[in-house]
Design a protein around this motif. Structure first.
Motif, PDB file in Angstrom:
ATOM      1  N   ILE A  26     -70.776 -84.182  14.038  1.00  0.00           N
ATOM      2  CA  ILE A  26     -71.485 -83.043  13.452  1.00  0.00           C
ATOM      3  C   ILE A  26     -70.440 -82.108  12.847  1.00  0.00           C
ATOM      4  N   LEU A  27     -70.507 -81.926  11.537  1.00  0.00           N
ATOM      5  CA  LEU A  27     -69.527 -81.136  10.799  1.00  0.00           C
ATOM      6  C   LEU A  27     -70.160 -79.810  10.387  1.00  0.00           C
ATOM      7  N   ILE A  28     -69.529 -78.723  10.796  1.00  0.00           N
ATOM      8  CA  ILE A  28     -70.051 -77.390  10.508  1.00  0.00           C
ATOM      9  C   ILE A  28     -68.936 -76.554   9.888  1.00  0.00           C
ATOM     10  N   VAL A  29     -69.246 -75.877   8.807  1.00  0.00           N
ATOM     11  CA  VAL A  29     -68.304 -74.956   8.172  1.00  0.00           C
ATOM     12  C   VAL A  29     -68.782 -73.535   8.420  1.00  0.00           C
ATOM     13  N   GLU A  54     -69.776 -85.755  18.678  1.00  0.00           N
ATOM     14  CA  GLU A  54     -68.648 -84.827  18.622  1.00  0.00           C
ATOM     15  C   GLU A  54     -68.983 -83.747  17.607  1.00  0.00           C
ATOM     16  N   ILE A  55     -68.517 -82.538  17.866  1.00  0.00           N
ATOM     17  CA  ILE A  55     -68.780 -81.409  16.974  1.00  0.00           C
ATOM     18  C   ILE A  55     -67.447 -80.906  16.434  1.00  0.00           C
ATOM     19  N   ILE A  56     -67.355 -80.818  15.127  1.00  0.00           N
ATOM     20  CA  ILE A  56     -66.152 -80.338  14.463  1.00  0.00           C
ATOM     21  C   ILE A  56     -66.523 -79.130  13.616  1.00  0.00           C
ATOM     22  N   VAL A  57     -65.864 -78.014  13.860  1.00  0.00           N
ATOM     23  CA  VAL A  57     -66.109 -76.800  13.101  1.00  0.00           C
ATOM     24  C   VAL A  57     -64.849 -76.454  12.324  1.00  0.00           C
ATOM     25  N   ALA A  91     -63.842 -77.517   2.812  1.00  0.00           N
ATOM     26  CA  ALA A  91     -63.767 -77.372   4.267  1.00  0.00           C
ATOM     27  C   ALA A  91     -64.489 -78.523   4.967  1.00  0.00           C
ATOM     28  N   ASN A  92     -65.615 -78.955   4.423  1.00  0.00           N
ATOM     29  CA  ASN A  92     -66.314 -80.110   4.990  1.00  0.00           C
ATOM     30  C   ASN A  92     -65.476 -81.375   4.871  1.00  0.00           C
ATOM     31  N   ASN A  93     -64.819 -81.542   3.751  1.00  0.00           N
ATOM     32  CA  ASN A  93     -63.954 -82.712   3.581  1.00  0.00           C
ATOM     33  C   ASN A  93     -62.824 -82.706   4.600  1.00  0.00           C
ATOM     34  N   LEU A  94     -62.284 -81.524   4.876  1.00  0.00           N
ATOM     35  CA  LEU A  94     -61.232 -81.415   5.882  1.00  0.00           C
ATOM     36  C   LEU A  94     -61.764 -81.770   7.260  1.00  0.00           C
ATOM     37  N   ALA A  95     -62.944 -81.290   7.593  1.00  0.00           N
ATOM     38  CA  ALA A  95     -63.552 -81.622   8.877  1.00  0.00           C
ATOM     39  C   ALA A  95     -63.801 -83.124   8.985  1.00  0.00           C
ATOM     40  N   VAL A 209     -68.318 -92.232  -1.821  1.00  0.00           N
ATOM     41  CA  VAL A 209     -68.556 -91.295  -2.922  1.00  0.00           C
ATOM     42  C   VAL A 209     -67.470 -90.225  -3.002  1.00  0.00           C
ATOM     43  N   GLY A 210     -66.512 -90.263  -2.093  1.00  0.00           N
ATOM     44  CA  GLY A 210     -65.408 -89.314  -2.135  1.00  0.00           C
ATOM     45  C   GLY A 210     -65.678 -87.986  -1.476  1.00  0.00           C
ATOM     46  N   GLY A 211     -66.721 -87.938  -0.636  1.00  0.00           N
ATOM     47  CA  GLY A 211     -67.050 -86.680   0.037  1.00  0.00           C
ATOM     48  C   GLY A 211     -67.570 -85.661  -0.957  1.00  0.00           C
ATOM     49  N   PHE A 212     -67.372 -84.388  -0.623  1.00  0.00           N
ATOM     50  CA  PHE A 212     -67.822 -83.307  -1.493  1.00  0.00           C
ATOM     51  C   PHE A 212     -66.901 -83.177  -2.704  1.00  0.00           C
ATOM     52  N   ASP A 213     -67.485 -82.852  -3.831  1.00  0.00           N
ATOM     53  CA  ASP A 213     -66.723 -82.551  -5.043  1.00  0.00           C
ATOM     54  C   ASP A 213     -66.129 -81.156  -4.888  1.00  0.00           C
ATOM     55  N   GLU A 214     -64.824 -81.073  -4.795  1.00  0.00           N
ATOM     56  CA  GLU A 214     -64.168 -79.801  -4.495  1.00  0.00           C
ATOM     57  C   GLU A 214     -64.056 -78.882  -5.704  1.00  0.00           C
ATOM     58  N   SER A 215     -64.567 -79.318  -6.858  1.00  0.00           N
ATOM     59  CA  SER A 215     -64.594 -78.416  -8.013  1.00  0.00           C
ATOM     60  C   SER A 215     -65.690 -77.360  -7.868  1.00  0.00           C
TER      61      SER A 215
END
Length: 334
Positions: A26-29, A54-57, A91-95, A209-215
Motif C-alpha cells: 500500500i503506497l501512500i503519499v 506492507e504500508i509504505i508512506v 513520490a509514488n514512484n519512489l515508494a 508502463v513506467g509508473g507515474f509520468d513525472e512530468s
C-alpha cells in the motif's frame, strides 16, 4: 558437508523470504496530511487480516509534523522522508521502488476502510488474470456514493458537457454524464477507465508502463497512469462489493489559488500529450469561455457577498474572483 549445510541454510532463507513476501504493497503519499493520516493508517492496520500487507508512506517534506507522527505512532510503516516536495507521481514512484508486494495499492491519505479491503483486492486480482488493476467503490464520509471518483478518461467532448452544464442537467444520460459516469448506479463489477483515490495495479503492470509520468507535478498523473495501463492492453475493474471512504480535495484546500491553476495546467498537458498541440486549443477555448461566464456571475455576486453563503474552498468571493481571472489570463500559456 559444510557446503551442503550452507546451501540448505541459503535455500531455507530464500524460501522463507518468498513465503513472507507481502501480497499487497500500500503506497501512500503525504503532504501536510497529519489530520487525515492517523485514521487512514489505523483503519488499514485494524482491517487488513486476510492478506499479507506492507504500508509504505512517502512524505513530501510536510511542515505539520506528519512524518514524525507516523514514525512515532505507526512504527511498522515503511516511512520515506523526502527533503523536498517531489510531487504526487514522483513520490509514488519512489515508494514503489521500496515495495515488495505482488500488487500495489495507490491510496490517498484522506481515505479509510471499515472492512478488509486488502483481502478483497488480492482475491480479485488472483482470480481474474484478465485484470491489470481494480478499484473499490468510493464513498463519501457519510456513506453515500462519491460521484465522479470513478470516471471515464477525459475527452474534448466530455469536457464540453461538463463546462456547459449538460452533464449536470442530464446526469442519467450515458452521453452527457459519461465523464463522471453519473448514469451508473455503482452496483456491479464492471470495467472502468480510471480512478484516482484508491487504485490497485499488478506490480508488473505498474512497472511495464513506467509508473507515474513525472512530468505531472500535481493532478492528472492518475489519469495519465490509467490511460497508460489501458493503452498497454490491460483492464481496470470497479468492485462494487469493496469499499473505501474518501474525503477528497484535502491537498487542494491547502493552497486553493495555486492548486486551482495547477489543475488546469495539468489538464492541458494531458490533452496536448494525447491530442497534439492543435488538439489542446479546443480545450483552452472551452475553459476560457467557461471562466468568462463564471467571472460574470461572480462580478454580479460580489456586492451581495455578505448575504450569500461562503464559497467552497475559497477564503472569500473576492479571492475566488481573482483565481478565475488568473486562470482566464494564463490558460493560453498552458
Amino acid at each position: 558437508m559444510g557446503k551442503l549445510a550452507c546451501f540448505c541454510i541459503l535455500f531455507f532463507n530464500v524460501q522463507l523470504g518468498l513465503c513472507m513476501a507481502p501480497d499487497l504493497s500500500i503506497l501512500i503519499v503525504t503532504y501536510n496530511s497529519r489530520r487525515d493520516i492517523e485514521k487512514c493508517l489505523a483503519s488499514l492496520r485494524d482491517n487488513s487480516r486476510g492478506a499479507r500487507v506492507e504500508i509504505i508512506v512517502c512524505d513530501n517534506a510536510s511542515s505539520d509534523g506528519t512524518a514524525n507522527f507516523i514514525a512515532q505512532h505507526f512504527p511498522a510503516v515503511n516511512l520515506i522522508r523526502s527533503a523536498h516536495n517531489l510531487g504526487f507521481g514522483r513520490a509514488n514512484n519512489l515508494a514503489a521502488q521500496h515495495a515488495h508486494g505482488r500488487f500495489f495499492l495507490l491510496l490517498n491519505p484522506d481515505t479509510w476502510v471499515e472492512e478488509d479491503l486488502a483481502a478483497a483486492i488480492v482475491n480479485f486480482l488472483d482470480t481474474h488474470p484478465e485484470a491489470g488493476g481494480c478499484t473499490p467503490q468510493h464513498l463519501n464520509p457519510d456513506g453515500t456514493i462519491q460521484v465522479g471518483a470513478i470516471r471515464e478518461l477525459p475527452t474534448v467532448e466530455s469536457l464540453f458537457y461538463q463546462k456547459t452544464g449538460l452533464a449536470y442537467v442530464f446526469p442519467r444520460s450515458r452521453r452527457f454524464g459519461r465523464y463522471c459516469m453519473t448514469w451508473w448506479d455503482h452496483d456491479e463489477v464492471r470495467e472502468v477507465e480510471q480512478a484516482g483515490a484508491c487504485l490497485a495495479l499488478r506490480r508488473e503492470v505498474f512497472q511495464q508502463v513506467g509508473g507515474f509520468d513525472e512530468s505531472y507535478f500535481m493532478y492528472f498523473e492518475d489519469v495519465e497512469l490509467c490511460h497508460a495501463v489501458r493503452a498497454a492492453g490491460y483492464k481496470i475493474f470497479s468492485l462494487s462489493y469493496a469499499r473505501v471512504y474518501h474525503i477528497g480535495g484535502q491537498s487542494a484546500k491547502q493552497a486553493v489559488s495555486k492548486n486551482f491553476i495547477e489543475f488546469y495546467r495539468s489538464m492541458c498537458h494531458y490533452f496536448r500529450k494525447h491530442y497534439g498541440a492543435a488538439g489542446v486549443w479546443p480545450v483552452k477555448i472551452i475553459i476560457a469561455v467557461s471562466e468568462l461566464l463564471m467571472l460574470l456571475v461572480l462580478t454580479l455576486a460580489l456586492p451581495f457577498s455578505k448575504l450569500l453563503p461562503p464559497p467552497q474552498a475559497w477564503s472569500s468571493r473576492w479571492t475566488q474572483w481573482r483565481g478565475h481571472a488568473r486562470l482566464l489570463r494564463e490558460v493560453w500559456t498552458f
